[in-house]
Design a protein around this motif. Structure first.
Motif, mmCIF file in Angstrom:
data_model
loop_
_atom_site.group_PDB
_atom_site.id
_atom_site.type_symbol
_atom_site.label_atom_id
_atom_site.label_comp_id
_atom_site.label_asym_id
_atom_site.label_seq_id
_atom_site.Cartn_x
_atom_site.Cartn_y
_atom_site.Cartn_z
ATOM 1 N N THR A 109 0.797 -1.272 -0.144
ATOM 2 C CA THR A 109 -0.345 0.267 -0.078
ATOM 3 C C THR A 109 0.681 0.988 -0.096
ATOM 4 O OG1 THR A 109 -0.119 -0.176 2.196
ATOM 5 C CG2 THR A 109 -1.859 -1.273 0.995
ATOM 6 N N THR A 147 -4.282 3.046 0.135
ATOM 7 C CA THR A 147 -3.073 3.408 0.113
ATOM 8 C C THR A 147 -2.380 4.226 0.929
ATOM 9 O OG1 THR A 147 -3.604 3.435 -2.442
ATOM 10 C CG2 THR A 147 -1.528 4.665 -1.861
ATOM 11 N N ARG A 186 -4.986 -4.747 -0.990
ATOM 12 C CA ARG A 186 -5.151 -3.434 -0.603
ATOM 13 C C ARG A 186 -6.036 -3.049 0.496
ATOM 14 N NH1 ARG A 186 -5.704 -0.595 -4.814
ATOM 15 N NH2 ARG A 186 -5.260 0.839 -3.401
#
Lengths: 661, 327
Positions: A346, B176, A417
């Motif tokens: 990530t 992310t 993710r």
């Protein structure tokens, strides 16, 4: 160099055979009566005196025998396991209710960090090292490890480093940035106190002990094997220890470098990890996981060896696919160094780069699969004895395979993710680590406890413990998969009621209580069995490897005479054949062990090993003081360097050539 | 879902709804849907492998009960190891790698992104969302509440100038990280209007646990109206409250566009009253909670960077009047 004698008549010291270590008075102890392995009574008594660890409190610090040091490693690591387990219970208690206030965020983060760090660095690795240090020399038929004083040094480093690390918690100085201690959170700017310094210095310090253990295990296994034990006759457990040691050798420097750089960032403003000054926060992650991923396999690989030993003994069959198993273990060791980026999916690295690590991560499934199916082939149709060690191995199968399968899932970049840093991953790695490491360790405890103490552990308590640990573990950790998918990140000190995570968290907390009860039963079982257990005799399980050829607990010298090995299952051979071969001609008045060639174990020298000495303890003490000082001032490094140098000089002071030994 | 709704209603802290429940398993974007189906496929295969392997262990270890122990032939053993230990994992590796690359490329790629540019800034311990125009100029700034247009692929620039955070709205997209010294891109494309919860996923310190945010997906027209309103400065209607706001130090850290308050450490409060939650999506935005947050910040969030203030009662009321006027 070798001769053949009839098998001794003294095997199995029988009732009352258990004895304390080393504290024999002048007269002849029972177990040397009649001699052993063709060695006469008087010689054996002298040999035992030569190898004795002197009794008394102060002399405790001079012991160097591998059985003493290995036992200390195991007991110390179990103490840390219990303490870190209590911390886990505190966390589960906090998470049992949304917006609970058992632990505030400050305390929770410290508890969470110490739990993870202690389980990894103070329990799992040292427990495996301890098992290896205790068992590997016995299994290869050596009298001791190659470097007994280094062995002792490593133990004191671990003991002092681990104790200081753990004591930081009651003193409120504990690190609180998680066990992988990411920068910049762990930098001086965002973690001002001494907590992170305790982490960097003590972890670096404790890793020194892992390195010393690795070096001497490698040398012991490659050079001190009994004559005839060529590499392809080595027990799988010894292979696993060899692979583990090489992995430690290559992985640990990476975390030592990382924490040394961070120490310098914090102490003398070097800015290796400071993005604003041209450093890189991702550098820490690469260095840490280059160690951190192999680390998982460092504690898994010896566990695979334990499982193999137990499967062989409890099926009374030699293992199917010896070469395949060895290759699988070596393969796991090598592939494990190519996976570290799967902890960093990530971070925004290019997808192409991550794809290689995705394939490599999934590849671990092949050697793991080969092993599992070799065990299945071995067990297929065998008369399996379902004693406690075997039950724990069955538990290992269920939990470890489940953890391995979620491991293949998280190897997938897009899926990871979603679940990365969530409770799904918490569930996954507890399945792998507890299933792959703690279950085999407990199996090994029940299996080798009689060898180490001369007493059996209670079978009834063992079965209860195994059942409770299995049920408790699954109840505690299976719901966490679901929690992660529902969006619960890991390392949260609390959560809101409307997230709907309460029920699953309560299940997990209930499970953790059952799990703790299961562990407690085994600990109590071990403590009580020390005195009350049924006498074990030399070989209660009918095991094939050389540790079962000596007394329980092992002689001070391990073997009255070292065996000469003709196959992979020397003890079974010995029972079948009427004669067994032993090494002759070693002196009984000094510590000697036979040195053999690396590949086919032909005898080619005799090594004289050092006896009891306090210097490793003094060196460890000085080094600890230096590392502790580093928390407060960089000058401790300079002072500590010279002080430690002096103790090493005294440690290595040459023996006078005109003296007999 | 119903149970969840009941719990939410019963809860004193109930947020605007409970669309957020289900997380990864209740996908609301094409990306999340792809990943969820990948997850289900892998889960089903894993269960199958687990059952077969454990079945073989248990059957094999108990066969002897039916007769004399017997060893299977060398050939059969080899076949077993090759099939179970090599072929099956190999198949899994190929499947995981190919699906991973294909799906990874799909969900991480821009895919003709046509939505707004939004800069996501991770702070200690809250989120700032800066809406940018095509030239990268800031149009509007808000905190802890991300509005997205339905059916458009929004472009998120993830940045941090403190520690590492990770942006995770599980119903929409995988996470992310926000890494100092680095800019990461993430695309978010809600399919239906709705409200979901997201949270920081990378451990970032004391209040990591409650560093949440709300995602509101609305039809493009509503979104455009919302953005235009957010871009407006505040027109002062409660000067007394604004004076208190200045006097007790709020303005040192908070900006209210259209007034002299231009602090930069805390969230932009220009349109505070339009938001659903306070304190990084921890408590619903109401007058009572607002007062509680100001006067006992650290009871609600121990370690939060905002100092608490206890003004005189009439000042507090004026202050709350002012804050409620920030629409």
């Amino acid at each position: 160099m070798t001769d053949a004698t009839a098998p001794d008549g003294t095997r199995g010291r029988g009732a009352g055979g258990a004895r304390g270590h080393g504290a024999e008075p002048e007269g002849l102890p029972d177990y040397v009566r009649g001699g052993r392995d063709g060695l006469g009574e008087a010689e054996l008594a002298e040999l035992e005196r030569t190898w004795q660890s002197p009794p008394g409190f102060l002399a405790w610090f001079t012991h160097v025998n591998h059985t003493n040091i290995g036992r200390r490693f195991i007991i110390t690591s179990l103490v840390f396991f219990a303490l870190a387990g209590l911390l886990a219970l505190a966390m589960r208690l906090q998470l049992a209710q949304p917006l609970n206030d058992v632990l505030g965020p400050e305390a929770y983060n410290q508890v969470m960090t110490v739990h993870g760090t202690a389980m990894m660095f103070l329990f799992a690795i040292p427990a495996m090292e301890g098992a290896a240090i205790y068992l590997a020399p016995l299994m290869v038929g050596a009298r001791d490890m190659a470097f007994p004083r280094l062995n002792a040094f490593g133990y004191y480093v671990y003991l002092i480093g681990g104790t200081v690390f753990f004591l930081s918690l009651p003193f409120g100085l504990a690190p609180d940035a998680g066990w992988f201690n990411y920068v910049p959170l762990s930098s001086k700017e965002f973690s001002a106190g001494y907590g992170i310094d305790v982490w960097t210095t003590m972890i670096t310090f404790i890793e020194v002990s892992a390195l010393t253990a690795a070096v001497e295990l490698i040398v012991t296994i490659l050079k001190l094997r009994a004559p005839g034990m060529s590499l392809d006759r080595m027990p799988i457990f010894v292979w696993a220890v060899l692979v583990m040691s090489f992995m430690i050798l290559f992985a640990m420097p990476s975390v030592i470098v990382a924490s040394a750089l961070l120490m310098m960032d914090r102490l003398v403003d070097t800015a290796f990890f400071d993005a604003a000054l041209g450093g890189s926060p991702l550098l820490w992650q690469h260095l840490f996981w280059f160690f951190g991923h192999p680390e998982v396999y460092i504690i898994l690989v010896p566990a695979l060896g334990i499982v193999t030993s137990i499967v062989v003994t409890f099926t009374r069959r030699s293992v199917f696919g010896y070469a395949a198993l060895v290759l699988a273990i070596v393969g796991i060791g090598m592939v494990s160094f190519g996976l570290w980026v799967h902890h960093m999916y990530t971070t925004g690295l290019p997808l192409m780069g991550r794809s290689f690590f995705m394939a490599a991560s999934a590849m671990i499934a092949i050697p793991s699969g080969v092993q599992v199916y070799c065990w299945i082939a071995t067990m297929w149709g065998a008369r399996v004895r379902f004693a406690t060690p075997m039950l724990f191995v069955l538990g290992f199968f269920a939990i470890f395979i489940a953890g391995g399968l979620t491991g293949v899932m998280v190897a997938s970049v897009p899926f990871d993710r979603q679940v990365h840093d969530s409770y799904f991953v918490v569930a996954h790695f507890h399945y792998v680590l507890v299933g792959g490491s703690v279950f085999p360790l407990l199996a090994g405890l029940y299996y080798w406890f009689p060898k180490a103490t001369g007493r059996m552990m209670s079978e009834r308590a063992g079965r209860w413990s195994c059942g409770l640990v299995f049920v408790g573990f699954n109840l505690a950790f299976f719901p966490m998969h679901q929690l992660g998918l529902e969006g619960m990140p890991r390392r949260v000190y609390t959560y809101l009621p409307e997230t709907g995570w309460t029920l699953l968290n309560q299940l997990a907390t209930a499970g953790s209580a059952i799990l703790a009860l299961g562990f407690a039963i085994t600990l109590a079982n071990a403590a009580l069995s020390l005195r009350r257990g049924a006498p074990a005799g030399d070989d209660p399980w009918d095991g094939p490897t050389l540790e079962w050829a000596t007394t329980s607990p092992p002689l001070n010298c391990n073997f009255a005479r070292q065996a000469v090995v003709q196959s992979g299952n020397p003890v079974w051979d010995r029972r079948r054949a009427e004669v067994s071969a032993h090494v002759g001609g070693l002196r009984t008045d000094r510590r000697e062990t036979i040195v053999t060639t690396v590949l086919d174990a032909r005898p080619h020298a005799v090594q004289v090993l050092p006896g009891p000495t306090p210097w490793p303890f003094v060196s460890a003490l000085v080094a600890s003081a230096a590392f502790l000082g580093l928390i407060f001032t960089p000058w401790a490094y300079v002072l500590g360097f010279f002080a430690a140098f002096v103790t090493f000089v005294l440690w290595f002071w040459p023996r006078r050539p005109w003296r007999e030994d | 879902m119903r149970v969840c709704r009941l719990a939410a209603v019963a809860s004193a802290f109930a947020l605007a709804g409970c669309d957020g429940a289900g997380g990864v398993l209740a996908p609301a974007s094409p990306d999340a849907r792809l990943v969820a189906s990948l997850g289900w496929w892998m889960f089903a295969s894993a269960i199958f492998v687990l059952i077969v392997t454990l079945g073989l262990v248990l059957v094999g270890a108990n066969l002897h009960r039916r007769g004399e122990p017997r060893r299977i032939s060398f050939r059969a053993s080899v076949l077993l190891v090759v099939a179970g230990g090599v072929a099956a994992p190999l198949l899994a590796i190929v499947a995981v790698a190919i699906s991973g690359v294909v799906i990874g490329d799909e969900v991480e790629g821009p895919g003709g992104a046509d939505g707004p540019w939004i800069e996501v800034r991770g702070e200690l311990w809250w989120w700032e969302f800066r809406y940018l125009d095509e030239d990268g100029e800031v149009v509007a700034v808000t905190a802890n509440e991300l509005h997205l247009p339905v059916g458009r692929r929004a472009r998120l620039r993830l940045v941090s100038d403190n520690v590492i955070h990770s942006f995770w709205a599980p119903n929409l997209q995988g996470k992310t990280d926000l890494i100092p010294g680095k800019v990461n891109l993430l695309y978010a494309e809600p399919e239906t209007p709705g409200t979901w919860r997201g949270q920081c996923a990378e451990f970032c310190g004391l209040q990591h646990g409650l560093m949440g945010f709300v995602v509101v997906a609305e039809p493009p027209g509503d979104f455009a109206r919302w953005l235009a309103a957010q871009a407006e400065p505040h027109r002062v209607t409660e000067p007394e409250g604004l004076a208190v706001f200045d006097r007790i130090g709020c303005a040192e850290c908070h900006t209210v566009r259209g007034t002299s308050a231009d602090g930069e450490d805390g969230p932009d409060l220009t349109h505070l009253a339009s938001r659903q939650t306070l304190a990084a999506a921890t408590i619903p935005n109401s007058r009572g909670n607002l007062g509680g947050w100001i006067t006992s910040t650290h009871t609600i969030k121990p370690g939060a960077k905002m100092p608490s203030r206890i003004p005189e009662p009439e000042d507090l009321h004026a202050l709350l009047d002012f804050l409620e006027s920030l629409e």
